[in-house]
Scaffold this active site. Structure first.
Site, mmCIF file in Angstrom:
data_model
loop_
_atom_site.group_PDB
_atom_site.id
_atom_site.type_symbol
_atom_site.label_atom_id
_atom_site.label_comp_id
_atom_site.label_asym_id
_atom_site.label_seq_id
_atom_site.Cartn_x
_atom_site.Cartn_y
_atom_site.Cartn_z
ATOM 1 N N PRO A 112 0.834 -1.217 0.000
ATOM 2 C CA PRO A 112 0.000 0.000 0.000
ATOM 3 C C PRO A 112 0.855 1.248 0.000
ATOM 4 O O PRO A 112 1.748 1.411 0.835
ATOM 5 C CB PRO A 112 -0.815 -0.135 1.278
ATOM 6 C CG PRO A 112 -0.943 -1.612 1.470
ATOM 7 C CD PRO A 112 0.378 -2.179 1.006
ATOM 8 N N CYS A 113 0.595 2.141 -0.964
ATOM 9 C CA CYS A 113 1.492 3.274 -1.175
ATOM 10 C C CYS A 113 1.056 4.533 -0.450
ATOM 11 O O CYS A 113 1.798 5.499 -0.390
ATOM 12 C CB CYS A 113 1.606 3.566 -2.668
ATOM 13 S SG CYS A 113 0.031 4.001 -3.460
ATOM 14 N N GLN A 114 -0.157 4.554 0.122
ATOM 15 C CA GLN A 114 -0.655 5.791 0.716
ATOM 16 C C GLN A 114 0.256 6.372 1.798
ATOM 17 O O GLN A 114 0.384 7.592 1.897
ATOM 18 C CB GLN A 114 -2.068 5.581 1.269
ATOM 19 C CG GLN A 114 -3.147 5.470 0.215
ATOM 20 C CD GLN A 114 -3.234 4.068 -0.383
ATOM 21 O OE1 GLN A 114 -2.543 3.168 0.054
ATOM 22 N NE2 GLN A 114 -4.103 3.889 -1.360
ATOM 23 N N PHE A 116 3.325 6.698 1.805
ATOM 24 C CA PHE A 116 4.459 7.381 1.207
ATOM 25 C C PHE A 116 4.042 8.411 0.169
ATOM 26 O O PHE A 116 4.880 9.005 -0.493
ATOM 27 C CB PHE A 116 5.388 6.349 0.562
ATOM 28 C CG PHE A 116 5.624 5.150 1.433
ATOM 29 C CD1 PHE A 116 6.391 5.246 2.574
ATOM 30 C CD2 PHE A 116 5.043 3.932 1.128
ATOM 31 C CE1 PHE A 116 6.600 4.150 3.388
ATOM 32 C CE2 PHE A 116 5.246 2.828 1.934
ATOM 33 C CZ PHE A 116 6.020 2.935 3.068
#
Length: 383
Positions: A112-114, A116
């Site tokens: 999950p990129c949220q 960063f």
């Protein structure tokens, strides 16, 4: 369906006489049938792209139930495991590996990129998702895949400049285990994705030195793909309508006021074109947020899609000429999902699946390069 072994006796110290990575003489068919273990798989964007390159999805692991239902529908021969990676033991995955490895395997991971993302304004140290990529290292140490593909937002690299970041942890383990690896920020549009999407991509190999593929689109190459290329062929829709002749071609309803707002915006424009009556109070005192309620341009790649990519108020997600936000299918096309890839779940859930996904065409470019990499190794050791 690929059948896991009833017993498992994997030994990372490969028997004497095998190659450096533990695989005996590879046939070309085996090289082109690399098995994919898709961590943080979501709905399957990475698996779709790698499958298109010639690889074989075996396992998907994710905790998003809706996304995994989409994965199961589109990859009926693979195993979809709904679980939080933090609760999965390495031995839990042992049945899904060959007892004696004869084909290379690839681990892919788009955590999950949220945490960063620049759009995430909460204090990052308090976000438990930051540790998820580090969890992957347990499985790398146990199963020693021949190949690794990691994709995330560029902010992962910026966040990991210190020695406590997840990217630093991953690279440290790769170095200790003897992998060759490289990472850099790329533009998805350079690889045929009609979207202005910057991503950090890392690839690693147990075979030898490795690099990312050369870009396929841009100056001196094939022209960048545009919004028109991606969705210009789809049937007309009004806000709140669906067209059942095309899977998932549904556009969200708009209030009468928001219909006025989108009608006041031309192709490629945004809320700055509104008169005073249409302005939102929260925007009157700020100069930013010019993309919200905006329309895409036919002749350019789209802006980066997010998990709210079918919402007019959350970005430049308006259709270039029709008075609505883009549909679920249009978002999928911009992400380069195949036309026969079907999404299931709630409307917001499907948008989240699409926005979180690795664009399949990007994964295909990476996959083809990795196959060529292994093929080079095979040709150097054959006969």
């Amino acid at each position: 369906m690929y059948q896991p072994s009833e017993e498992f006796s994997f030994d990372p110290e490969y028997p004497e006489g095998l190659t450096k990575v533990g695989i005996p003489c590879l046939t070309r068919a085996q090289v082109h049938a690399i098995r994919v273990y898709d961590f943080f798989s979501g709905c399957g964007g990475t698996s779709a792209g790698l499958q298109n390159a010639g690889m074989v999805p075996i396992v998907a692991l994710d905790m998003d139930g809706e996304a995994l239902e989409t994965f199961r529908l589109n990859f009926p021969d693979a195993h979809a495991i709904k679980s939080d990676i933090r609760t999965v033991l390495t031995r839990d995955l042992e049945p899904y590996f060959e007892r004696q490895r004869t084909v290379p395997i690839l681990f892919s991971a788009c955590a999950p990129c949220q945490p960063f993302s620049k759009q995430n304004r909460q204090k990052k140290e308090a976000d438990a998702r930051i540790s998820l990529l580090t969890e992957l290292t347990r499985f790398l140490e146990r199963f020693r895949p021949e190949l690794l593909f990691v994709e995330n937002v560029p902010g992962l690299q910026e966040f990991s400049e210190d020695e406590d970041g997840p990217l630093h942890d991953l690279v440290t383990v790769l170095d200790r285990l003897g992998y060759w690896h490289t990472a850099r920020v790329i533009l998805a549009q350079d690889y045929g994705v009609p979207q202005n999407r910057r991503r950090l991509v890392l690839v690693a190999s147990a075979f030898g030195p490795i690099d990312l593929p050369e870009q396929t689109h841009g100056p001196g190459r094939a022209p960048y793909r545009t919004v028109w290329d991606a969705i210009g062929h789809l049937p007309h829709l009004e806000a709140g309508e669906s067209d059942t002749s095309v899977p998932n071609h549904y556009a969200c309803k708009l209030s009468p006021l928001n219909l006025e707002r989108i009608r006041a915006v031309g192709e490629g424009g945004g809320r700055l074109a509104w008169d005073e009556r249409l302005q939102l109070d929260c925007h009157r005192t700020v100069k930013g947020y010019s993309d919200v309620y905006g329309r895409m341009s036919w002749g350019k790649p789209s802006p980066a899609l997010t998990t709210r990519c079918i919402s007019l108020s959350n970005g430049r997600f308006g259709h270039p000429e029709q008075d609505r936000a883009i549909s679920i299918r249009e978002a999928a096309c911009i992400q380069t999902f195949p036309k026969d890839f079907i999404f299931v779940g709630t409307v917001n859930g499907m948008a989240r699946q699409i926005g979180n996904a690795v664009p399949p065409d990007l994964a295909t470019s990476i996959g083809k390069a990795l196959i060529e990499h292994v093929d080079k190794y095979w040709s150097n050791t054959d006969g």
